[in-house]
Design an enzyme around this catalytic site. Structure first.
Site, mmCIF file in Angstrom:
data_model
loop_
_atom_site.group_PDB
_atom_site.id
_atom_site.type_symbol
_atom_site.label_atom_id
_atom_site.label_comp_id
_atom_site.label_asym_id
_atom_site.label_seq_id
_atom_site.Cartn_x
_atom_site.Cartn_y
_atom_site.Cartn_z
ATOM 1 C CB THR A 19 -6.114 7.454 7.669
ATOM 2 O OG1 THR A 19 -5.138 7.947 8.606
ATOM 3 C CG2 THR A 19 -6.320 8.476 6.558
ATOM 4 C CE LYS A 78 -1.690 -1.728 3.656
ATOM 5 N NZ LYS A 78 -2.402 -2.098 4.900
ATOM 6 N N GLY A 125 -7.626 2.635 10.916
ATOM 7 C CA GLY A 125 -8.237 1.377 10.490
ATOM 8 C C GLY A 125 -8.249 1.145 9.002
ATOM 9 C CB THR A 126 -6.708 2.866 6.077
ATOM 10 O OG1 THR A 126 -5.405 2.946 6.681
ATOM 11 C CG2 THR A 126 -7.383 4.215 6.176
ATOM 12 N N GLY A 127 -5.887 -0.019 6.988
ATOM 13 C CA GLY A 127 -5.306 -1.306 6.620
ATOM 14 C C GLY A 127 -6.210 -2.471 6.966
ATOM 15 C CB CYS A 128 -8.299 -3.169 9.963
ATOM 16 S SG CYS A 128 -7.028 -2.994 11.227
#
Length: 267
Positions: free
Chosen positions: A207, A175, A209-212
């Protein structure tokens, strides 16, 4: 047809923006039934992580067993795994129950800077978990930790994905949110397909929790029978909408808007 069932093996976020809570919200928004195995309980909010309590491996084992004996897990993700002991227990259960479509979100550092994966666990993740993975979704700092080198250019991102893929995981999505590129560009590589997925960079502090959320959307789409690249593409659009339309709560890095994609798509 059996209703698509998706599993998250991760930590609980008391603030609701990341971890198990973000995953379940994403599963629901993507029309899948979500289940969870909790590996850690965190006391956190948009300002940071206050405390972390590891769940005993015996309880992790029992959670996995309970799910496997009663549900049809079509895809799963791993998130916060804390340490080497928990990673090994998760690996054992993925093998034992033959859970398919394993999406690895290598949660290592929280938005506020708190380290969420102990140093000695990184090697175990690389050697034991990655070979079971369908795809791993690191951000640039996490990819740097995995390969042990700095990543600053598009070429270095591409080379890093190839190095990570050689560790045994079928595909890699690095990412680009932490990059200096004008666009928010993510790189997909599976040994055959090499693609950049770009979107406009959105200037916002919300932003958390974007990866989760991104990895959970991939899981949901895989559980519905979509191909890996299709699932990653939907997840890219999902998280872009979630960041684009923030709900503006909390006093720090606010959570993303999990229902924005559905509203934007008119679903």
């Amino acid at each position: 047809m059996t209703f698509p069932q998706a599993l998250t093996i991760a930590g609980s976020d008391s603030g609701g923006g990341a971890g198990i809570q973000a995953d379940i919200k994403t599963f629901q928004e993507c029309s899948t039934f979500g289940m969870s195995v909790i590996t850690a309980i965190t006391a956190q909010n948009t300002l940071g992580v206050k405390a972390v309590h590891k769940v005993p491996v015996e309880i992790i084992r029992e959670q996995c067993s309970a799910i496997a004996e009663d549900f049809e897990v079509r895809a799963l993700k791993t998130g916060m795994l804390v340490d080497a002991e928990i990673i090994r227990e998760v690996v054992r259960n993925i093998r034992l129950h033959q859970f398919p479509n394993v999406v690895i979100d290598p949660v290592m550092i929280a938005k506020g800077g708190t380290v969420l994966l102990e140093d000695e666990a990184t090697q175990v993740l690389k050697e034991e978990l990655l070979p079971l993975g369908t795809v791993i979704t690191p951000n640039i700092p996490e990819a740097e930790s995995i390969i042990g080198a700095k990543i600053t250019t598009k070429t270095e991102i591409e080379n890093a994905a190839k190095k990570i893929q050689k560790l045994g995981v079928k595909a890699v999505v690095i990412k680009g949110g932490h990059s200096q590129m004008a666009e928010a560009a993510d790189y997909f590589y599976d040994g055959e397909t090499s693609k950049w997925l770009a979107s406009a960079r959105i200037d916002t502090p919300h932003t958390h929790g974007t990866g989760c959320t991104f990895s959970a959307c991939i899981v949901a789409e895989l559980a519905k029978g979509n191909s890996l690249f299709e699932s990653v593409t939907v997840a890219k659009n999902f998280i872009t909408s979630a960041i684009k339309y923030p709900i503006g709560i909390g006093h720090g890095h606010g959570p993303t808007n999990h229902f924005a994609y559905r509203m934007e798509e008119g679903q």
